[in-house]
Each structure stands twice: as C-alpha cells, then as structure tokens.
Design a protein around this motif. Structure first.
Motif, PDB file in Angstrom:
ATOM      1  N   GLN A  11       0.845  -1.195   0.000  1.00 54.80           N
ATOM      2  CA  GLN A  11       0.000   0.000   0.000  1.00 54.80           C
ATOM      3  C   GLN A  11       0.880   1.245   0.000  1.00 54.80           C
ATOM      4  O   GLN A  11       1.952   1.261   0.604  1.00 54.80           O
ATOM      5  CB  GLN A  11      -0.895   0.021   1.245  1.00 54.80           C
ATOM      6  CG  GLN A  11      -1.973  -1.023   1.249  1.00 54.80           C
ATOM      7  CD  GLN A  11      -3.080  -0.689   0.262  1.00 54.80           C
ATOM      8  OE1 GLN A  11      -3.353   0.468  -0.026  1.00 54.80           O
ATOM      9  NE2 GLN A  11      -3.705  -1.721  -0.269  1.00 54.80           N
ATOM     10  N   ILE A  12       0.418   2.278  -0.683  1.00 54.27           N
ATOM     11  CA  ILE A  12       1.134   3.550  -0.714  1.00 54.27           C
ATOM     12  C   ILE A  12       0.487   4.469   0.317  1.00 54.27           C
ATOM     13  O   ILE A  12      -0.741   4.590   0.366  1.00 54.27           O
ATOM     14  CB  ILE A  12       1.061   4.182  -2.112  1.00 54.27           C
ATOM     15  CG1 ILE A  12       1.781   3.278  -3.109  1.00 54.27           C
ATOM     16  CG2 ILE A  12       1.687   5.566  -2.109  1.00 54.27           C
ATOM     17  CD1 ILE A  12       1.615   3.709  -4.551  1.00 54.27           C
ATOM     18  N   PHE A  13       1.308   5.087   1.142  1.00 48.38           N
ATOM     19  CA  PHE A  13       0.775   5.986   2.170  1.00 48.38           C
ATOM     20  C   PHE A  13       1.695   7.193   2.341  1.00 48.38           C
ATOM     21  O   PHE A  13       2.835   7.190   1.910  1.00 48.38           O
ATOM     22  CB  PHE A  13       0.591   5.255   3.502  1.00 48.38           C
ATOM     23  CG  PHE A  13       1.865   4.733   4.112  1.00 48.38           C
ATOM     24  CD1 PHE A  13       2.395   3.534   3.697  1.00 48.38           C
ATOM     25  CD2 PHE A  13       2.529   5.448   5.103  1.00 48.38           C
ATOM     26  CE1 PHE A  13       3.567   3.046   4.252  1.00 48.38           C
ATOM     27  CE2 PHE A  13       3.694   4.970   5.664  1.00 48.38           C
ATOM     28  CZ  PHE A  13       4.214   3.763   5.236  1.00 48.38           C
ATOM     29  N   LYS A  14       1.123   8.233   2.944  1.00 46.30           N
ATOM     30  CA  LYS A  14       1.852   9.485   3.172  1.00 46.30           C
ATOM     31  C   LYS A  14       1.817   9.781   4.671  1.00 46.30           C
ATOM     32  O   LYS A  14       0.790  10.222   5.189  1.00 46.30           O
ATOM     33  CB  LYS A  14       1.196  10.616   2.388  1.00 46.30           C
ATOM     34  CG  LYS A  14       2.009  11.861   2.361  1.00 46.30           C
ATOM     35  CD  LYS A  14       1.437  12.836   1.352  1.00 46.30           C
ATOM     36  CE  LYS A  14       2.399  13.985   1.233  1.00 46.30           C
ATOM     37  NZ  LYS A  14       2.580  14.447  -0.078  1.00 46.30           N
ATOM     38  N   PRO A  15       2.940   9.547   5.372  1.00 47.99           N
ATOM     39  CA  PRO A  15       2.959   9.798   6.814  1.00 47.99           C
ATOM     40  C   PRO A  15       3.025  11.298   7.124  1.00 47.99           C
ATOM     41  O   PRO A  15       3.256  12.123   6.229  1.00 47.99           O
ATOM     42  CB  PRO A  15       4.219   9.087   7.296  1.00 47.99           C
ATOM     43  CG  PRO A  15       5.044   8.875   6.098  1.00 47.99           C
ATOM     44  CD  PRO A  15       4.171   8.959   4.897  1.00 47.99           C
ATOM     45  N   SER A  16       2.840  11.642   8.384  1.00 47.34           N
ATOM     46  CA  SER A  16       2.898  13.048   8.780  1.00 47.34           C
ATOM     47  C   SER A  16       4.334  13.568   8.677  1.00 47.34           C
ATOM     48  O   SER A  16       5.301  12.795   8.654  1.00 47.34           O
ATOM     49  CB  SER A  16       2.399  13.206  10.212  1.00 47.34           C
ATOM     50  OG  SER A  16       3.317  12.614  11.101  1.00 47.34           O
ATOM     51  N   ALA A  17       4.459  14.882   8.629  1.00 51.85           N
ATOM     52  CA  ALA A  17       5.777  15.498   8.527  1.00 51.85           C
ATOM     53  C   ALA A  17       6.649  15.129   9.714  1.00 51.85           C
ATOM     54  O   ALA A  17       7.832  14.826   9.556  1.00 51.85           O
ATOM     55  CB  ALA A  17       5.627  17.011   8.427  1.00 51.85           C
ATOM     56  N   ASN A  18       6.072  15.136  10.890  1.00 52.14           N
ATOM     57  CA  ASN A  18       6.817  14.793  12.101  1.00 52.14           C
ATOM     58  C   ASN A  18       7.342  13.357  12.030  1.00 52.14           C
ATOM     59  O   ASN A  18       8.492  13.091  12.393  1.00 52.14           O
ATOM     60  CB  ASN A  18       5.902  14.981  13.316  1.00 52.14           C
ATOM     61  CG  ASN A  18       6.668  15.002  14.593  1.00 52.14           C
ATOM     62  OD1 ASN A  18       7.816  15.438  14.632  1.00 52.14           O
ATOM     63  ND2 ASN A  18       6.037  14.542  15.651  1.00 52.14           N
TER      64      ASN A  18
END
Ligand SMILES: [Zn+2]
Length: 105
Positions: free
Chosen positions: A69-76
């Motif tokens: 799966q492709i995901f985008k984590p938070s900046a932190n």
C-alpha cells in the motif's frame, strides 16, 4: 529526467549552496572580523533548509513492503524516522507493521 531525479538534484544543489554560503560566511567572519555576512546568511540558510524539507515532504510517498500500500505519513513522522537515502523505517497505517518503506514519487 524523472520526478525522483529532479527532486534529488534540487536537494543536492540546495544543500551544496547552503554549505558553501554558511562556510563562506564563517570564513569571512574569522578572516575579516565582520559578522554581518554570517547574520545575513543564517536566515537564508534556515529558510532554504525548511523549503527543501517542505518540498521533499510534499512530493514523497512511501510503499509498505508487506502489503504494497502507498501511504503518506505526517511530517513529524518523516523527519524523526530512521532512514537511508531511499528508505525510511515507518509504521504502515494499513497493516500496522513497522518496516523499511521505500520512497515513491
Ligand atoms: Zn502495510
């Protein structure tokens, strides 16, 4: 030139410019005894550094090696994760496993 190469090229050029400007201002400070170039370069250094990180975070996504799966984590999460040049150790929000996720642009 693909998106990944363009981003890496931008980050490399920005990093080299920051190092040269920062080192140059310190050399001028020590050799000519004037701190003004250093005081001018510091805010520029910080702004360029933050811009580089923001541009990177806006373009990068990660692929979980377990469930693909492709995901985008938070900046932190991106900033503090252990990483190599192309992978970060992140927790996948889909399968909830922590693994070395590959960058995807
Ligand atoms: Zn996963």
């Amino acid at each position: 030139m693909n998106k990944r190469k363009k981003l890496y090229l931008f980050m490399a050029i920005a990093t080299i410019l920051m190092i040269v400007a920062f080192a140059g201002s310190i050399i001028i400070w020590t050799e000519l005894n004037t701190w003004i170039p250093f005081a001018v370069i510091c805010p520029v250094f910080i702004i360029l550094f933050v811009c580089t990180i923001v541009i990177y975070m806006n373009h990068v996504k990660f692929v979980c090696p377990k469930c693909n799966q492709i995901f985008k984590p938070s900046a932190n999460t991106i900033i503090w994760a252990i990483h190599t040049p192309t992978r970060r150790r992140l927790r996948c929000p889909y399968c909830n496993t922590k693994s070395w996720c590959k960058e995807d642009f």
